[in-house]
Design a protein around this motif. Structure first.
Motif, PDB file in Angstrom:
ATOM      1  N   VAL A 149     -23.749  61.643  52.597  1.00 44.37           N
ATOM      2  CA  VAL A 149     -24.589  60.690  53.284  1.00 44.37           C
ATOM      3  C   VAL A 149     -24.664  59.731  52.303  1.00 44.37           C
ATOM      4  O   VAL A 149     -25.305  59.923  51.339  1.00 44.37           O
ATOM      5  CB  VAL A 149     -25.667  61.428  53.734  1.00 44.37           C
ATOM      6  N   ALA A 150     -24.379  58.609  52.362  1.00 46.86           N
ATOM      7  CA  ALA A 150     -24.405  57.403  51.652  1.00 46.86           C
ATOM      8  C   ALA A 150     -25.410  56.351  52.636  1.00 46.86           C
ATOM      9  O   ALA A 150     -25.224  55.789  53.542  1.00 46.86           O
ATOM     10  CB  ALA A 150     -23.267  56.684  51.245  1.00 46.86           C
ATOM     11  N   ILE A 151     -26.603  55.914  51.762  1.00 44.27           N
ATOM     12  CA  ILE A 151     -27.494  54.939  52.597  1.00 44.27           C
ATOM     13  C   ILE A 151     -27.572  53.725  51.509  1.00 44.27           C
ATOM     14  O   ILE A 151     -28.148  54.041  50.148  1.00 44.27           O
ATOM     15  CB  ILE A 151     -28.771  55.627  53.053  1.00 44.27           C
ATOM     16  N   ASP A 152     -27.143  52.592  51.695  1.00 41.51           N
ATOM     17  CA  ASP A 152     -27.466  51.514  50.969  1.00 41.51           C
ATOM     18  C   ASP A 152     -29.120  51.488  50.631  1.00 41.51           C
ATOM     19  O   ASP A 152     -29.869  51.690  51.543  1.00 41.51           O
ATOM     20  CB  ASP A 152     -27.059  50.236  51.693  1.00 41.51           C
ATOM     21  N   LYS A 153     -29.348  50.862  49.445  1.00 44.06           N
ATOM     22  CA  LYS A 153     -30.748  50.812  48.848  1.00 44.06           C
ATOM     23  C   LYS A 153     -31.465  50.029  49.867  1.00 44.06           C
ATOM     24  O   LYS A 153     -32.671  50.293  49.943  1.00 44.06           O
ATOM     25  CB  LYS A 153     -30.956  50.474  47.611  1.00 44.06           C
TER      26      LYS A 153
ATOM     27  N   LEU B 226     -23.776  59.641  43.940  1.00 40.03           N
ATOM     28  CA  LEU B 226     -22.577  60.140  44.900  1.00 40.03           C
ATOM     29  C   LEU B 226     -21.431  59.854  44.056  1.00 40.03           C
ATOM     30  O   LEU B 226     -21.389  58.919  43.199  1.00 40.03           O
ATOM     31  CB  LEU B 226     -22.711  59.303  46.296  1.00 40.03           C
ATOM     32  N   ASP B 227     -20.647  60.937  44.387  1.00 41.81           N
ATOM     33  CA  ASP B 227     -19.366  60.654  43.446  1.00 41.81           C
ATOM     34  C   ASP B 227     -18.367  59.792  44.447  1.00 41.81           C
ATOM     35  O   ASP B 227     -18.391  59.963  45.536  1.00 41.81           O
ATOM     36  CB  ASP B 227     -18.642  62.345  43.518  1.00 41.81           C
ATOM     37  N   THR B 228     -17.643  59.067  43.719  1.00 46.25           N
ATOM     38  CA  THR B 228     -17.066  57.933  44.395  1.00 46.25           C
ATOM     39  C   THR B 228     -15.567  58.651  44.356  1.00 46.25           C
ATOM     40  O   THR B 228     -14.972  59.193  43.530  1.00 46.25           O
ATOM     41  CB  THR B 228     -16.646  56.783  43.439  1.00 46.25           C
ATOM     42  N   ASN B 229     -15.053  58.745  45.620  1.00 38.71           N
ATOM     43  CA  ASN B 229     -13.650  59.334  45.944  1.00 38.71           C
ATOM     44  C   ASN B 229     -12.784  57.946  45.756  1.00 38.71           C
ATOM     45  O   ASN B 229     -13.211  56.881  45.957  1.00 38.71           O
ATOM     46  CB  ASN B 229     -13.481  59.890  47.357  1.00 38.71           C
ATOM     47  N   SER B 230     -11.465  58.023  45.945  1.00 37.96           N
ATOM     48  CA  SER B 230     -10.372  57.045  46.126  1.00 37.96           C
ATOM     49  C   SER B 230     -10.665  56.198  47.341  1.00 37.96           C
ATOM     50  O   SER B 230     -11.151  56.863  48.496  1.00 37.96           O
ATOM     51  CB  SER B 230      -9.167  57.552  45.915  1.00 37.96           C
ATOM     52  N   THR B 231     -10.311  54.995  47.423  1.00 37.14           N
ATOM     53  CA  THR B 231     -10.409  54.309  48.446  1.00 37.14           C
ATOM     54  C   THR B 231      -9.171  54.854  49.594  1.00 37.14           C
ATOM     55  O   THR B 231      -9.635  55.113  50.951  1.00 37.14           O
ATOM     56  CB  THR B 231      -9.806  52.859  48.445  1.00 37.14           C
TER      57      THR B 231
ATOM     58  N   LEU C 129     -19.471  50.919  49.597  1.00 44.11           N
ATOM     59  CA  LEU C 129     -20.751  51.699  49.795  1.00 44.11           C
ATOM     60  C   LEU C 129     -21.112  52.888  49.087  1.00 44.11           C
ATOM     61  O   LEU C 129     -22.235  53.008  48.496  1.00 44.11           O
ATOM     62  CB  LEU C 129     -21.015  52.105  51.263  1.00 44.11           C
ATOM     63  N   ILE C 130     -20.245  53.899  48.934  1.00 43.99           N
ATOM     64  CA  ILE C 130     -20.529  54.981  48.326  1.00 43.99           C
ATOM     65  C   ILE C 130     -20.587  54.770  46.729  1.00 43.99           C
ATOM     66  O   ILE C 130     -21.469  55.422  45.970  1.00 43.99           O
ATOM     67  CB  ILE C 130     -19.311  55.988  48.452  1.00 43.99           C
ATOM     68  N   ALA C 131     -19.887  53.755  46.444  1.00 43.39           N
ATOM     69  CA  ALA C 131     -20.226  53.298  44.925  1.00 43.39           C
ATOM     70  C   ALA C 131     -21.384  52.627  44.529  1.00 43.39           C
ATOM     71  O   ALA C 131     -22.136  52.785  43.326  1.00 43.39           O
ATOM     72  CB  ALA C 131     -18.846  52.325  44.517  1.00 43.39           C
ATOM     73  N   ARG C 132     -22.046  52.330  45.464  1.00 41.88           N
ATOM     74  CA  ARG C 132     -23.467  51.747  45.375  1.00 41.88           C
ATOM     75  C   ARG C 132     -24.364  52.789  45.436  1.00 41.88           C
ATOM     76  O   ARG C 132     -25.576  52.313  45.238  1.00 41.88           O
ATOM     77  CB  ARG C 132     -23.794  50.433  46.450  1.00 41.88           C
TER      78      ARG C 132
ATOM     79  N   PRO D  53     -33.641  63.261  47.686  1.00 42.04           N
ATOM     80  CA  PRO D  53     -33.281  62.562  49.238  1.00 42.04           C
ATOM     81  C   PRO D  53     -32.461  63.734  50.141  1.00 42.04           C
ATOM     82  O   PRO D  53     -32.744  63.893  51.029  1.00 42.04           O
ATOM     83  CB  PRO D  53     -32.922  61.306  48.797  1.00 42.04           C
ATOM     84  N   SER D  54     -31.430  64.149  49.458  1.00 43.70           N
ATOM     85  CA  SER D  54     -30.501  65.093  50.346  1.00 43.70           C
ATOM     86  C   SER D  54     -31.375  66.343  50.747  1.00 43.70           C
ATOM     87  O   SER D  54     -31.170  66.671  51.904  1.00 43.70           O
ATOM     88  CB  SER D  54     -29.302  65.410  49.471  1.00 43.70           C
ATOM     89  N   TRP D  55     -32.125  66.951  49.729  1.00 46.54           N
ATOM     90  CA  TRP D  55     -32.847  67.861  50.262  1.00 46.54           C
ATOM     91  C   TRP D  55     -33.972  67.662  51.359  1.00 46.54           C
ATOM     92  O   TRP D  55     -34.108  68.539  52.321  1.00 46.54           O
ATOM     93  CB  TRP D  55     -33.644  68.672  49.209  1.00 46.54           C
ATOM     94  N   GLY D  56     -34.443  66.587  51.286  1.00 45.53           N
ATOM     95  CA  GLY D  56     -35.171  66.181  52.064  1.00 45.53           C
ATOM     96  C   GLY D  56     -34.699  65.957  53.543  1.00 45.53           C
ATOM     97  O   GLY D  56     -35.093  66.382  54.485  1.00 45.53           O
ATOM     98  N   LEU D  57     -33.273  65.344  53.391  1.00 49.41           N
ATOM     99  CA  LEU D  57     -32.857  64.994  54.825  1.00 49.41           C
ATOM    100  C   LEU D  57     -32.593  66.461  55.462  1.00 49.41           C
ATOM    101  O   LEU D  57     -32.868  66.555  56.675  1.00 49.41           O
ATOM    102  CB  LEU D  57     -31.702  64.331  54.470  1.00 49.41           C
ATOM    103  N   PHE D  58     -31.806  67.317  54.856  1.00 47.57           N
ATOM    104  CA  PHE D  58     -31.330  68.474  55.272  1.00 47.57           C
ATOM    105  C   PHE D  58     -32.357  69.663  55.594  1.00 47.57           C
ATOM    106  O   PHE D  58     -32.377  70.356  56.458  1.00 47.57           O
ATOM    107  CB  PHE D  58     -30.261  69.209  54.528  1.00 47.57           C
ATOM    108  N   GLU D  59     -33.529  69.501  54.759  1.00 44.42           N
ATOM    109  CA  GLU D  59     -34.724  70.290  55.228  1.00 44.42           C
ATOM    110  C   GLU D  59     -35.526  69.848  56.267  1.00 44.42           C
ATOM    111  O   GLU D  59     -35.804  70.755  57.129  1.00 44.42           O
ATOM    112  CB  GLU D  59     -35.523  70.582  53.837  1.00 44.42           C
ATOM    113  N   SER D  60     -35.420  68.682  56.707  1.00 47.48           N
ATOM    114  CA  SER D  60     -36.055  68.080  57.744  1.00 47.48           C
ATOM    115  C   SER D  60     -35.393  68.437  59.034  1.00 47.48           C
ATOM    116  O   SER D  60     -35.819  68.791  60.054  1.00 47.48           O
ATOM    117  CB  SER D  60     -35.995  66.449  57.639  1.00 47.48           C
ATOM    118  N   LEU D  61     -34.027  68.455  58.921  1.00 48.73           N
ATOM    119  CA  LEU D  61     -33.205  68.858  59.977  1.00 48.73           C
ATOM    120  C   LEU D  61     -33.517  70.428  60.243  1.00 48.73           C
ATOM    121  O   LEU D  61     -33.687  70.771  61.373  1.00 48.73           O
ATOM    122  CB  LEU D  61     -31.689  68.398  59.842  1.00 48.73           C
TER     123      LEU D  61
END
Length: 172
Positions: A87-91, A37-42, A30-33, A128-136
């Protein structure tokens, strides 16, 4: 409708739950998609789903397809602060409020009892991340969030990545 393991529902056909170690590979996919976002190791995602499962949350559709994931942890030196790593959200699920639903569900979980602050890092261009956390912050903070560069593009990333801005929100 989203049904969660805490009996919370919203208007999507998703299940929200804490991850299990067996979710780590799908989380990595998911994160790779979810560019940029930076992909970490599995292996890293496996450990998140095992060691930090209580402070992580995922969303899957009725077929079990992973559509959203939040990785977070309580800071060891400041256990009242929840650091949200990714925070990873599929398209297919973007623009539906899933990130905020995952975040609210996580904050309402037993593992986050006593959390008074949220921190995250966001690059300047990640709207998108700014929007999410500013909404919070608008809905739950005691005042405006505080921002400063935590990891500098040159000093920390040798020019290879954008600066990461720490955003700290005091919850009310």
């Amino acid at each position: 409708m989203i049904a969660t393991d805490t009996d919370t529902t919203i208007d999507l056909q998703l299940l929200l739950r804490h991850p299990k170690s067996t979710d780590g590979h799908e989380v990595n996919s998911l994160i790779a998609r979810c560019k940029p976002l930076d992909t970490n190791s599995t292996y890293c995602n496996l450990l998140q789903c095992l060691h930090f499962a209580d402070t992580c949350m995922l969303a899957e559709d009725e077929d079990g397809t992973l559509l959203g994931f939040i990785s977070a942890y309580r800071k060891p030196a400041e256990p009242n602060t929840l650091f949200v790593w990714q925070v990873a959200i599929d398209k297919r699920a973007r623009g539906e409020g899933l990130g905020r639903t995952l975040l609210d569900t996580l904050l309402g979980s037993e593992a986050c009892a006593g959390v008074t602050h949220i921190e995250t890092t966001i690059t300047a261009d990640n709207a998108p991340s700014w929007g999410l956390f500013e909404s919070l912050a608008r809905s739950q903070a005691t005042g405006p969030g505080v921002r400063h560069v935590l990891f500098d593009q040159q000093r920390h990333f040798n020019g290879g990545s954008s600066s990461e801005i720490l955003y700290r929100i005091a919850l009310g």
